[in-house]
Design an enzyme around this catalytic site. Sequence first.
Site, PDB file in Angstrom:
ATOM      1  N   ASP A  42      33.519  43.316  29.599  1.00  0.00           N
ATOM      2  CA  ASP A  42      34.731  43.616  29.547  1.00  0.00           C
ATOM      3  C   ASP A  42      34.505  45.324  29.018  1.00  0.00           C
ATOM      4  OD1 ASP A  42      37.703  44.872  30.119  1.00  0.00           O
ATOM      5  OD2 ASP A  42      37.694  43.386  28.179  1.00  0.00           O
ATOM      6  N   HIS A  73      42.174  45.488  24.964  1.00  0.00           N
ATOM      7  CA  HIS A  73      41.383  44.881  25.023  1.00  0.00           C
ATOM      8  C   HIS A  73      40.243  45.668  24.029  1.00  0.00           C
ATOM      9  CE1 HIS A  73      41.032  44.073  29.454  1.00  0.00           C
ATOM     10  NE2 HIS A  73      42.851  45.342  29.460  1.00  0.00           N
TER      11      HIS A  73
END
Lengths: 553, 553
Positions: B193, B366
């Site tokens: 990610d 995130h």
Amino acid sequence: MASKNVLKIIPLGGVNEIGKNMTVFEYGNDIIVVDCGVSFPEDDMLGVDLVIPDISYLLKNREKVRGFILTHGHEDHIGALPYVLREMNVPVYGTRLTLGLVDIKLKEHGINKAIFNTVKANDVLKLGAFTVEFIKTSHSIADSVALAIHTPVGVVVHTSDFKIDYTPIDGQVIDLAKFALLGKKGVLALLADSTNVERPGYTMSEKTVGQTFESIFADAPGRIIVATFASNIHRIQQIVNAAIKYGRKVCISGRSMANVVAVAMELGYLNIPKKTLIEVDKVDSYPNDKVVIITTGTQGEPMSALTRMAAAEHKKLEIIPGDLVIISATPIPGNEKLVYKVINQLFQRGANVIYESLADVHVSGHACQEELKLIHTLVKPKFFVPVHGEFRHLKQHALLAESLGMPKENIFLVDIGTVLEFTHNSCRVAGTVTAGRILVDGLGVGDVGNIVLRDRKHLSQDGLIVVVVTISRETGGVIAGPDIISRGFVYVRESEGLIEQARQVVKETLDKCEQQNITDWATLKTNIRDELRNFLYEKTKRNPMILPIIMEI
Amino acid sequence: MASKNVLKIIPLGGVNEIGKNMTVFEYGNDIIVVDCGVSFPEDDMLGVDLVIPDISYLLKNREKVRGFILTHGHEDHIGALPYVLREMNVPVYGTRLTLGLVDIKLKEHGINKAIFNTVKANDVLKLGAFTVEFIKTSHSIADSVALAIHTPVGVVVHTSDFKIDYTPIDGQVIDLAKFALLGKKGVLALLADSTNVERPGYTMSEKTVGQTFESIFADAPGRIIVATFASNIHRIQQIVNAAIKYGRKVCISGRSMANVVAVAMELGYLNIPKKTLIEVDKVDSYPNDKVVIITTGTQGEPMSALTRMAAAEHKKLEIIPGDLVIISATPIPGNEKLVYKVINQLFQRGANVIYESLADVHVSGHACQEELKLIHTLVKPKFFVPVHGEFRHLKQHALLAESLGMPKENIFLVDIGTVLEFTHNSCRVAGTVTAGRILVDGLGVGDVGNIVLRDRKHLSQDGLIVVVVTISRETGGVIAGPDIISRGFVYVRESEGLIEQARQVVKETLDKCEQQNITDWATLKTNIRDELRNFLYEKTKRNPMILPIIMEI
């Protein structure tokens, strides 16, 4: 009953919105107008180029207007002048750089007869019932001023856009003593910039950006391209200074950047030694590590130099691997995607890109909470009107003033067109005047309104179906058609079947109308539109605009 | 020559873009697909509802596809399933909550035959040549997992969206030991990610938001309305916990919020005591300081509950002065203006609004730089493929990996459709396959493309002029018209003169054509279009779409 001995303050722009700043001060037979700005179109103003304030009130009181007083040269403070001066050619007052920038703008619009009056900080100007003092401030453009407007009922301080920079690039610190002096003598009302009221603390000094530039320039192995706002003369000066320090030539790219730099150099606001400046054509004749290109395009504007470089569509400048691009600005809300697109493209072409997420290559030009508190505390106004912000900003600014002890009832959150009436010890909302937004689209000023925008919106979402039928004037029968043309609806080649079915739907509708002896066009068109809309929605869940056209012969 | 003993990894979405995550893993006769997401339309995709990946490659290799493996239940990871499963009904693997959310989605699309297989963290799944291990992670949705995909040439770790939260709401910390163990045994490649790679430091724990809620709830004198993403179950749990602590009832408002809460409660991911929940209709029967409303609309979505409340268009809930609205999210880039509009309206209705500029009412889902460094260090992959980001993110993630010592040539920045071929000790780009974006507009999937979008754009900017003429088949002479109809161009009532002049221009063009014996329609139309375009541009500096229609009888 006319209220004679009162001061009226009427914002025609700049409250409950970002941009098109314009504030009317009226006393008896005298009006002065502070600033004359544009705003940029909202997302729903499709195809619109600019938005300017509705100046009906000024036109109605044309003979009273003594002049426009400009606080600085940003678009949202001067951009509407070309449109407004066409309607009323009154004198314009501003500092040298401000008027220099206005001059570029007016020439582009073919206006040559403007009446300019140059002022400078500390000047005092008498205009009818008003005496205006210009106060040195700091902002993201040089030569910005705040105003102390002396009126028969008291002094109004208008900060306009400002920040408190203790180490400004031009060495001229904001005139805090003047604010203090005014406060000590007594200030009736304060109008103050609310842009950064949501941010705690202080805005960093412009000088910190220069330090970042220096440390970046020290290590850059190849070309450096810096994008910034053309009007940010001090930023440009710092880029130039860093370039000189590290032996790099400076190339100015982009029409608006070149125009502003030329004016700023001519007027002495920007100092670039002749031997440092090079033309775009000459960039390639210097080693990569000896060049800095200063350009526009920090907002991802499609026609700007940086955007065209990123897309490899610039005629003279090409991004080469190893270029270092510095985007010395933050995206204005709404521009983020455009800016990120440019950044992605620059990286893909092999450039390294430094932007605000990664380093301190930008500071704001607006005061944060602690700076605002300082001004409130120095000026100590009786009444407070937060300006330059959306409602959320004005509201937060009101809360800030309350937190400093100002009574809630002395704070006025106003809309454009609101008339505030002041006596020497009172303030009240005394009605409204016409105010609003005039849309500029191409040469048209005000000819695009809600209906046109609604149609553009509709067309943009699902496109258009035109249905044409020719009908006999005598029999009412169909002679030709129905023909169906679509645009922006579906790929016609892939959807021939659908369009043919739609034609059948119209045909059946026409047959039905004929059987029912419906001949008036309005009903005919409504029936076509309704039947076709239902058919298409069921088939596609879309609602194109349907335009039935009947020709009669 | 077919390369038989190689692993292919092919992203069909999620690189060089935010959204529509989908990655193909192929070995011999087996394919597994990780995630199946949508992205939201770009600004230039006018009228488009959703964007899904082009799955031509999967359809061509349909018999190889063993299943879709979902990492979590966000739209950008599951949203394309209703469209893809219609084309190929292969088994879907995911955790309980993920499949629960997929189920809602498929039912809305009338799809009942999906083959679901529930997995949980630590499960090991064999699919053809692949063995997939599910690894517990933290993210802004419950029940998210990373994957260790064991293949004949080595192990690939795919983090999917994740953060490292040492104090997660469900008590289940991300399985760092598993990442370490895999790293110790040897990992061929890491896909990770990149969303927050630009941010230094650590992402705050979800628990910090709960603390902010508690301190806000402690002091709120009236109703509290909290907007958040429906899928953020842990956020909702914390709002509920704060409500219970301060004796408030909880009302769930908005269809998507109600759907997700129902599923999450049923599956045991969300715990709301029955006596705490109240219906929307009952809100008014409790004192204001005993109510919390949880709703959607953090992005200013026009149809969401919060947006409708702000605009006073909600059927059941009205903002009352004294309401405290908490917007527990940040605007996704592009949504800023919509969000600020809602905030302004809420303030104007007398609510107090707390949003991210003012307090810590949101944390990201995130990983920031330090978290990414930890995962890289534990997993120690031979090759690295940054995913889930625009190019700038992928590039920064590559630089981060390099800074940790990974050789540049072992990092692969790929585009959608790029085929990466791995052996147990090599990785190379081995061509491309069809990949792209399929636009969904209403019921249409893929029937809106560049031409349609270009037309919509054109129509949205300057509107439309339709010119209709009826011509005699025999003589070629004009029988009726030219008639001119405009939409989205100018206010017709104010511009009658202009439209009449335009009619004259067309008339003269037709006359000229007749004199020159030009009868073919294409030339006729081109001439009309050219002359009219020039005339209108000169008069207005606008370029409406011009649609000449010739009827023949």
